[in-house]
Scaffold this active site. Sequence first.
Site, short mmCIF file in Angstrom:
data_model
loop_
_atom_site.label_atom_id
_atom_site.label_comp_id
_atom_site.label_asym_id
_atom_site.label_seq_id
_atom_site.Cartn_x
_atom_site.Cartn_y
_atom_site.Cartn_z
N ARG A 1 14.55 -75.68 19.19
CA ARG A 1 15.25 -75.36 20.39
C ARG A 1 16.62 -76.19 20.25
O ARG A 1 16.66 -76.96 19.41
CB ARG A 1 14.73 -75.46 21.60
CG ARG A 1 14.06 -76.85 22.01
CD ARG A 1 13.52 -77.33 23.07
NE ARG A 1 12.81 -78.48 22.95
CZ ARG A 1 11.98 -79.19 24.00
NH1 ARG A 1 11.82 -78.54 24.93
NH2 ARG A 1 11.43 -80.19 23.76
N ASN B 1 19.09 -76.66 29.25
CA ASN B 1 17.72 -77.66 29.44
C ASN B 1 18.29 -78.68 28.82
O ASN B 1 18.59 -78.57 27.48
CB ASN B 1 16.58 -77.20 28.90
CG ASN B 1 15.37 -77.73 29.62
OD1 ASN B 1 14.94 -77.99 30.70
ND2 ASN B 1 14.76 -78.54 28.63
N GLU B 2 18.09 -80.16 29.18
CA GLU B 2 18.44 -81.22 28.43
C GLU B 2 19.32 -81.13 27.42
O GLU B 2 19.23 -81.07 26.15
CB GLU B 2 17.12 -81.72 27.65
CG GLU B 2 15.90 -81.92 28.76
CD GLU B 2 14.87 -82.78 28.23
OE1 GLU B 2 14.38 -82.72 27.03
OE2 GLU B 2 14.03 -83.57 29.05
N GLU C 1 11.05 -83.17 35.63
CA GLU C 1 9.84 -83.19 34.69
C GLU C 1 9.18 -84.45 34.68
O GLU C 1 9.80 -85.45 34.49
CB GLU C 1 10.29 -82.81 33.48
CG GLU C 1 10.84 -81.18 33.22
CD GLU C 1 11.11 -81.14 31.77
OE1 GLU C 1 10.72 -81.76 30.73
OE2 GLU C 1 12.05 -80.01 31.32
N TRP D 1 4.64 -87.67 20.38
CA TRP D 1 4.65 -89.09 19.86
C TRP D 1 3.12 -89.44 18.86
O TRP D 1 2.68 -88.47 18.77
CB TRP D 1 4.40 -90.26 20.95
CG TRP D 1 5.57 -90.29 21.99
CD1 TRP D 1 6.95 -89.86 21.73
CD2 TRP D 1 5.59 -90.41 23.47
NE1 TRP D 1 7.69 -90.02 22.98
CE2 TRP D 1 6.87 -90.17 23.93
CE3 TRP D 1 4.32 -90.99 24.21
CZ2 TRP D 1 6.96 -90.57 25.19
CZ3 TRP D 1 4.79 -91.44 25.51
CH2 TRP D 1 5.91 -91.14 25.95
N HIS E 1 0.45 -80.62 25.00
CA HIS E 1 1.36 -81.34 26.21
C HIS E 1 0.46 -80.97 27.45
O HIS E 1 0.11 -79.88 27.61
CB HIS E 1 2.65 -80.90 26.43
CG HIS E 1 3.52 -81.81 27.13
ND1 HIS E 1 3.49 -81.83 28.41
CD2 HIS E 1 4.66 -82.64 26.79
CE1 HIS E 1 4.26 -82.78 28.96
NE2 HIS E 1 5.01 -83.00 27.91
C1 GLA Z 1 11.36 -82.15 27.79
C2 GLA Z 1 11.82 -80.80 27.83
C3 GLA Z 1 10.52 -80.03 28.08
C4 GLA Z 1 9.28 -80.33 27.12
C5 GLA Z 1 9.16 -81.88 27.61
C6 GLA Z 1 8.14 -82.24 26.70
O1 GLA Z 1 11.65 -82.70 29.00
O2 GLA Z 1 12.70 -80.53 28.79
O3 GLA Z 1 10.86 -78.50 27.73
O4 GLA Z 1 9.61 -80.06 26.03
O5 GLA Z 1 10.34 -82.84 27.32
O6 GLA Z 1 7.57 -83.83 27.25
#
Ligand code: GLA
Length: 675
Positions: free
Chosen positions: A119, A157-158, A310, A319, A361
Site C-alpha cells: 500500500r 491513511n498514515e 489506532e 515485527w 495482527h
Molecule cells: C497502521 C495502519 C494499519 C495497520 C496497522 C498495523 O497503523 O494504519 O492499517 O497496518 O498499522 O499495526
Amino acid sequence: MSDNSRMDAFRACVGGFAFGGDYNPEQWDRSVWDEDVALMRRAGVNLVTLGVFAWASLEPEPGRFTFDWMDEVIDLLHANGVSVDLATPTAAPPVWLTDGHPEVHPVMEDGETFGFGNRLHFDPTSPRYREHAARITTALAERYAHHPAVVMWHISNEYGPVPYTPQSAIAFRAWLRRRYGTLAALNDAWYTRFWSQVYTSWDQVNPPEIPRSWSNPTRRLDYKRFVSDALLECFVMERDIVRAHRDDVPILTNFMRFYRHADYWRWAAEEDAAALDIYPDPGHADSHVSAALNFDLMRSLRGEPWLLMEQAASGVSQWRVNNVKRPGQLRLGSYQAIAHGADSVLFFQWRAGRGGHERFHSAMLPHSGTASRTWREVEALGRELPAIAEAVGTVSHAEIAVLFDWNAWWGLTETHGLPRNDFDYPAVVTDHYRPLLQAHHAVDMVNFASDLSGYRVVVVPNAYLVDDRFVEELTRFVHGGGTLVCSFFSGVVDADNQVRQPAYPGAFRELVGCYVDEYWPAREGETFDVAFADGTTTRADFWQDSIHPETATVLASYTSGLLAGRPAVLDNAVGAGRVRYVGTRLAPEALRDLLVAAVADAGVTPLVAGAPPHVEVARRHSPDGPHAYLFLLNHSETETARVAVPADGLDLLAGAPTGGTVALGPLGVAVVRTG
Ligand code: GLA
C-alpha cells in the site's frame, strides 16, 4: 465547551469517548456483517472507521463506482447506533490505476520503483494520482456527506512515502521558488560555492540523490520540508473536496509515532483534530514512555483533545517477534492515551482478517471470536468507559515544555556531515522526557513556532538547528523569569543549516553564558568521570563540548580524560531567569536529578507526591467547570502501588470515594475526580 465546534459536534454525536476501530466489511460476506454489528453493540462500539483501503472495492474500474455494499453497511451501522468515520481509500491505489499510469508509482530513495502489492505505492507529487484521488473523494463526498451516520472523515491513511521521481523534481523546484524567490537566494541558502554546486537555472535543481554519495546538507533539509508539504497538499486537496460538501464535521488523517517525513505541527494546523496510531511493543518494559511522549505531542499540536485512532488489541504482525499484551495491558494503554488527552479508544482493527499480510495482527474480535481473552478484555473496556464519559473534551495544563521540532530533528539526523552522525532525535528527546514523566510532572511539547510565555521550564534537547524566531522567543522567555535546560550541541546552525558565527553555541551563547571552541565526540566505549560542585559524582559518554565559561558558573566538571578540570555542566543567570547547560551526555540518573532539581527550583510541583516511578500520573480538567480528573496508571506487571490523592477524590472506575489513597494492582488504573 471549546472553540472547536466540529469536534464538539463529534463528541455530542458519539456521546462520550469514541470506542471502536477500523472496520473492513468488504473483506467479508454479507452474512458476517449482522454478527459484526450485534457484537459491536455488545462491546459498546460507537464509532468505526470505514473504507480505509477499499478503493478497489469502491471503484473496480476507472470511473465505475460500486457503492451498493457501502450504502448497505453504513445503513446497517446507523440502524445499530454505530457512527462512521468515513475514510477516503486513497492510501491504496488499485492496480488499474498504477498499471494504466506507471508514473503513479514512487521511486524510492534507493532508486527502486515501489511496485504494486503493498500500500502507499503512490507518488504524492503525481498529477495523475491526485486527479484520481480527487475523483473518488468527490464521489464519496457527494454520496455520503449528509448521511446521518457519518460524523467524521478520515483522509487517506498514515501519509507517506517519499518520492524521487521526475515529477517530484518539478514540484520541488516550484516549492523552492516559493521559498527563495530567486536562484541567488537559493544558492546563498544552500552555500553552493562549496564543491562548485552553484545553480544557474532552476531546471538544474533536483531532489537529493541520497544513495549515490554525500550531498548538500541544505538541499537535503529542504527536501524533507518539501516532502512533508507535498504530502500535506494531498491531504488538503481531499479535505477541501469533503469540506465543500459538509462543513460541520471533523476531517483529519492519522499520524504515526515519531514519523520523520511529515512535520506534524504544520499538518495538525490543517486538521480538525490530531489523531495518532500507536503500537507500543508489549515486549519492551519502557515502551509506555515513548507512547506517553507521543500522546503529549498529539495534545500539544493543537492544544486540544486528540484522537487515539489506532492501537492493537494485543500483538501486531510486522515485527520479528510480536508479543501479546498481558492481561490488563490493553486497558492500561487505553487509559494512558485518555490520560494524555485522547477523546477516543480506537483499534486497528475490528475483526481479524483471514488473509493478507496482517492476518495475524490482533483485533477487537480475534480469529477465535468471543471465546478469547482479548475479546473479553475489549468488551470489558467498552462497558467500563462510560464511567468516565464526563471527562471527554477536558484539557490539560503543563508548566514544563520540551522542544520537539521536525526542523531540529531533520537538522540533527537527516543532513549528515556533523561531528558525529549517529544522533537519534526521538531517543534524545525521550531521554529528557522520561525523568519528568517518572517524577509525575505534566509536560507539553513545543516547536519553534510555539508561544513559551505560559511555561516555567523549557527543555531543549540537542537542538543543533534552531531558527531565529525560536531563539528570540526562548531569550524572551528566560529574561522574563523562565528556566531553560539545554543540552550539548544546541543552537549551532540557523534555519539554512549554516553555522552561526562567531562561536559555538551560536544562537545560545548569551543564554548559556559560555563559548565552546570545539566539539569532541567520544571514542567508541569512552566514558568520562564527572563531579558536581556538591560532591556527587557521575559518568558521561558520547560527547563533550569544550566549554569556556563567560558569565556562567560551573555546576560540574570532568575529573578524567583530556578535559579533566574543565566544565561539563553550567548554570547561568540571565535576566530574571536561569539556564542549565549540559555539555555532555550524562548518565541517566544524573540527567534525571538535574532535570528534577531544575523544575523544583523553578517552583513546579508534581501532580502527586510520593508515587513510585512506574506509576504514571496525568491530569485533565474541564475548561470551564469545577472538575479535574487524575489518571493513575501502574505500569508494573508485579508491584502494587498506593498513591495519595486529594481526600475529596471519587474513584470513577470503582464508583467509590478514595478517602485520600488509591491502591493500584499490577497494571492497574484509577481515574479520580476531584474538585
Ligand atoms: C497502521 C495502519 C494499519 C495497520 C496497522 C498495523 O497503523 O494504519 O492499517 O497496518 O498499522 O499495526
